[in-house]
Design an enzyme around this catalytic site. Structure first.
Site, PDB file in Angstrom:
ATOM      1  N   TYR A  62     -32.936 -31.283 -13.889  1.00 27.27           N
ATOM      2  CA  TYR A  62     -33.323 -29.902 -14.196  1.00 27.27           C
ATOM      3  C   TYR A  62     -34.766 -29.645 -13.745  1.00 27.27           C
ATOM      4  O   TYR A  62     -35.057 -28.657 -13.050  1.00 27.27           O
ATOM      5  CB  TYR A  62     -33.173 -29.678 -15.696  1.00 27.27           C
ATOM      6  CG  TYR A  62     -33.551 -28.287 -16.164  1.00 27.27           C
ATOM      7  CD1 TYR A  62     -32.764 -27.190 -15.837  1.00 27.27           C
ATOM      8  CD2 TYR A  62     -34.696 -28.072 -16.935  1.00 27.27           C
ATOM      9  CE1 TYR A  62     -33.101 -25.920 -16.267  1.00 27.27           C
ATOM     10  CE2 TYR A  62     -35.037 -26.813 -17.376  1.00 27.27           C
ATOM     11  CZ  TYR A  62     -34.240 -25.732 -17.043  1.00 27.27           C
ATOM     12  OH  TYR A  62     -34.576 -24.470 -17.461  1.00 27.27           O
TER      13      TYR A  62
ATOM     14  N   LYS B 122     -36.243 -26.997 -10.904  1.00 33.77           N
ATOM     15  CA  LYS B 122     -37.153 -25.889 -11.230  1.00 33.77           C
ATOM     16  C   LYS B 122     -38.482 -26.026 -10.487  1.00 33.77           C
ATOM     17  O   LYS B 122     -39.103 -25.038 -10.114  1.00 33.77           O
ATOM     18  CB  LYS B 122     -37.372 -25.823 -12.746  1.00 33.77           C
ATOM     19  CG  LYS B 122     -36.106 -25.414 -13.518  1.00 33.77           C
ATOM     20  CD  LYS B 122     -35.627 -24.028 -13.119  1.00 33.77           C
ATOM     21  CE  LYS B 122     -34.489 -23.525 -13.988  1.00 33.77           C
ATOM     22  NZ  LYS B 122     -34.035 -22.178 -13.655  1.00 33.77           N
TER      23      LYS B 122
HETATM   24  P1  NAD Z   1     -27.932 -19.526 -20.598  1.00 36.42           P
HETATM   25  O1  NAD Z   1     -27.191 -20.804 -20.373  1.00 36.42           O
HETATM   26  O2  NAD Z   1     -27.809 -18.871 -21.922  1.00 36.42           O
HETATM   27  O3  NAD Z   1     -27.542 -18.464 -19.472  1.00 36.42           O
HETATM   28  C1  NAD Z   1     -27.366 -18.840 -18.130  1.00 36.42           C
HETATM   29  C2  NAD Z   1     -26.382 -17.878 -17.482  1.00 36.42           C
HETATM   30  O4  NAD Z   1     -26.226 -18.296 -16.109  1.00 36.42           O
HETATM   31  C3  NAD Z   1     -24.991 -17.909 -18.131  1.00 36.42           C
HETATM   32  O5  NAD Z   1     -24.546 -16.595 -18.359  1.00 36.42           O
HETATM   33  C4  NAD Z   1     -24.139 -18.625 -17.096  1.00 36.42           C
HETATM   34  O6  NAD Z   1     -22.771 -18.221 -17.114  1.00 36.42           O
HETATM   35  C5  NAD Z   1     -24.832 -18.216 -15.795  1.00 36.42           C
HETATM   36  N1  NAD Z   1     -24.512 -19.127 -14.696  1.00 36.42           N
HETATM   37  C6  NAD Z   1     -24.427 -20.488 -14.757  1.00 36.42           C
HETATM   38  N2  NAD Z   1     -24.040 -20.955 -13.568  1.00 36.42           N
HETATM   39  C7  NAD Z   1     -23.876 -19.893 -12.738  1.00 36.42           C
HETATM   40  C8  NAD Z   1     -23.479 -19.746 -11.388  1.00 36.42           C
HETATM   41  N3  NAD Z   1     -23.141 -20.815 -10.634  1.00 36.42           N
HETATM   42  N4  NAD Z   1     -23.453 -18.505 -10.857  1.00 36.42           N
HETATM   43  C9  NAD Z   1     -23.779 -17.416 -11.617  1.00 36.42           C
HETATM   44  N5  NAD Z   1     -24.129 -17.494 -12.903  1.00 36.42           N
HETATM   45  C10 NAD Z   1     -24.186 -18.726 -13.454  1.00 36.42           C
HETATM   46  O7  NAD Z   1     -29.469 -19.866 -20.241  1.00 36.42           O
HETATM   47  P2  NAD Z   1     -30.830 -19.110 -20.657  1.00 36.42           P
HETATM   48  O8  NAD Z   1     -31.487 -19.936 -21.690  1.00 36.42           O
HETATM   49  O9  NAD Z   1     -30.592 -17.669 -20.863  1.00 36.42           O
HETATM   50  O10 NAD Z   1     -31.687 -19.340 -19.314  1.00 36.42           O
HETATM   51  C11 NAD Z   1     -31.819 -18.364 -18.290  1.00 36.42           C
HETATM   52  C12 NAD Z   1     -32.728 -18.913 -17.202  1.00 36.42           C
HETATM   53  O11 NAD Z   1     -34.001 -19.237 -17.768  1.00 36.42           O
HETATM   54  C13 NAD Z   1     -32.202 -20.213 -16.581  1.00 36.42           C
HETATM   55  O12 NAD Z   1     -32.499 -20.252 -15.211  1.00 36.42           O
HETATM   56  C14 NAD Z   1     -32.972 -21.290 -17.318  1.00 36.42           C
HETATM   57  O13 NAD Z   1     -33.082 -22.481 -16.587  1.00 36.42           O
HETATM   58  C15 NAD Z   1     -34.321 -20.598 -17.507  1.00 36.42           C
HETATM   59  N6  NAD Z   1     -35.066 -21.169 -18.638  1.00 36.42           N
HETATM   60  C16 NAD Z   1     -34.681 -20.984 -19.934  1.00 36.42           C
HETATM   61  C17 NAD Z   1     -35.422 -21.541 -20.957  1.00 36.42           C
HETATM   62  C18 NAD Z   1     -35.090 -21.325 -22.405  1.00 36.42           C
HETATM   63  O14 NAD Z   1     -35.884 -21.768 -23.254  1.00 36.42           O
HETATM   64  N7  NAD Z   1     -34.002 -20.684 -22.753  1.00 36.42           N
HETATM   65  C19 NAD Z   1     -36.544 -22.323 -20.664  1.00 36.42           C
HETATM   66  C20 NAD Z   1     -36.899 -22.505 -19.336  1.00 36.42           C
HETATM   67  C21 NAD Z   1     -36.158 -21.916 -18.334  1.00 36.42           C
END
Ligand code: NAD
Length: 247
Positions: free
Chosen positions: A156, A160
């Site tokens: 991961y 990133k």
């Molecule tokens: P989440 O898992 O709740 O949502 C991710 C979404 O991406 C889901 O709706 C999923 O269906 C969709 N997805 C997955 N694979 C896909 C694909 N191949 N094509 C299209 N859609 C796809 O995650 P989140 O926590 O809402 O995170 C959103 C973004 O923020 C991500 O990129 C994550 O890495 C980043 N992020 C989140 C956090 C956190 O604390 N939540 C921290 C750092 C980074």
């Protein structure tokens, strides 16, 4: 200061749930015609209902960011129907882990394919339209994990970190067309990706103690940053990584 995004056209990937959904709904509330994509059909249908109920403008597409054919179809359709794409939010992501000796090759590939290659493929499809317009905003989901090494997160974190450097390179390539490219780096925002809020209280506290602000982030903390980066107020900001991490 009023952020005016009314009438702009945005694509938000991975908007079926979590931070992406919050970004999509927030942009739509600001009058943005918001095209959302995801691989989860039932979440997309749920979001479609919310758009209809709230009278938001936009559309929903089942689209896997790993599949250039599907992406090209969505982008072609949006260009035909709406004539432009002002904002691209590359939010779709997965977080698979394991220490390097136990990490499955498929999990490594999944992280790199969705988080990094998916961002590249979306940009590849949308950039020609933004170049024609001589304007555009590309906003990519990075992560605090790209900078702070955490146990078992090699796949991961590497994906990133790749998104961050991709962002800098793309910003340099697209500057002459007045297209900005930036990253948002969330820290710990409870979603279905991490289930932070469901951890035992002691474990939650240990994590919260590592944060300067000592509390979880909210999905709208990210959505508000996206609105700013997409707005005229952020016109001179490009190639940057902005933490939304509580310090
Ligand atoms: P989440 O898992 O709740 O949502 C991710 C979404 O991406 C889901 O709706 C999923 O269906 C969709 N997805 C997955 N694979 C896909 C694909 N191949 N094509 C299209 N859609 C796809 O995650 P989140 O926590 O809402 O995170 C959103 C973004 O923020 C991500 O990129 C994550 O890495 C980043 N992020 C989140 C956090 C956190 O604390 N939540 C921290 C750092 C980074």
């Amino acid at each position: 200061m009023h952020i005016d995004l009314n009438g702009k056209v945005a694509i938000v990937t991975g908007a079926g749930r979590g931070i992406g959904r919050e970004i999509a709904v927030t942009l739509a509330r600001e009058g943005v015609i918001t095209v959302v994509t995801d691989i989860n059909e039932s979440n997309l249908n749920d979001l479609r209902q919310e758009f209809v109920q709230q009278g938001y403008q936009g559309s929903q597409y089942l689209c896997d960011v790993r599949e250039f054919g599907q992406i090209a179809e969505v982008v072609r359709d949006v260009e035909q129907k709406l004539g432009r794409i002002d904002i691209l939010v590359n939010n779709a992501g997965v977080a698979g882990g394991g220490t390097v000796d136990t990490l499955q090759e498929e999990v490594w590939d999944l992280n790199l394919d969705i988080n990094l290659k998916g961002t590249f493929l979306m940009c590849k499809a949308v950039v020609p339209i933004m170049k024609k317009q001589k304007s555009g905003r590309i906003i990519n989901a990075a992560s605090f994990a790209a900078i702070v090494p955490s146990y078992g997160s090699a796949a991961y974190a590497s994906s990133k970190a790749g998104v961050e450097q991709f962002t800098r390179v793309l910003a340099g390539e697209l500057g002459p067309w007045d297209i900005t490219v930036n990253c948002y780096s969330p820290g710990m925002i409870p979603t279905d990706m991490n289930h932070f809020a469901e951890l035992p209280a002691q474990q939650q506290q240990r994590l919260l103690d590592t944060l300067t602000l000592r509390h979880w982030g909210k999905k709208d903390d990210v959505a508000h940053l996206i609105c700013f980066l997409a707005s005229d107020f952020a016109g001179y900001i490009t190639g940057t990584m902005i933490d939304v991490s509580g310090g």
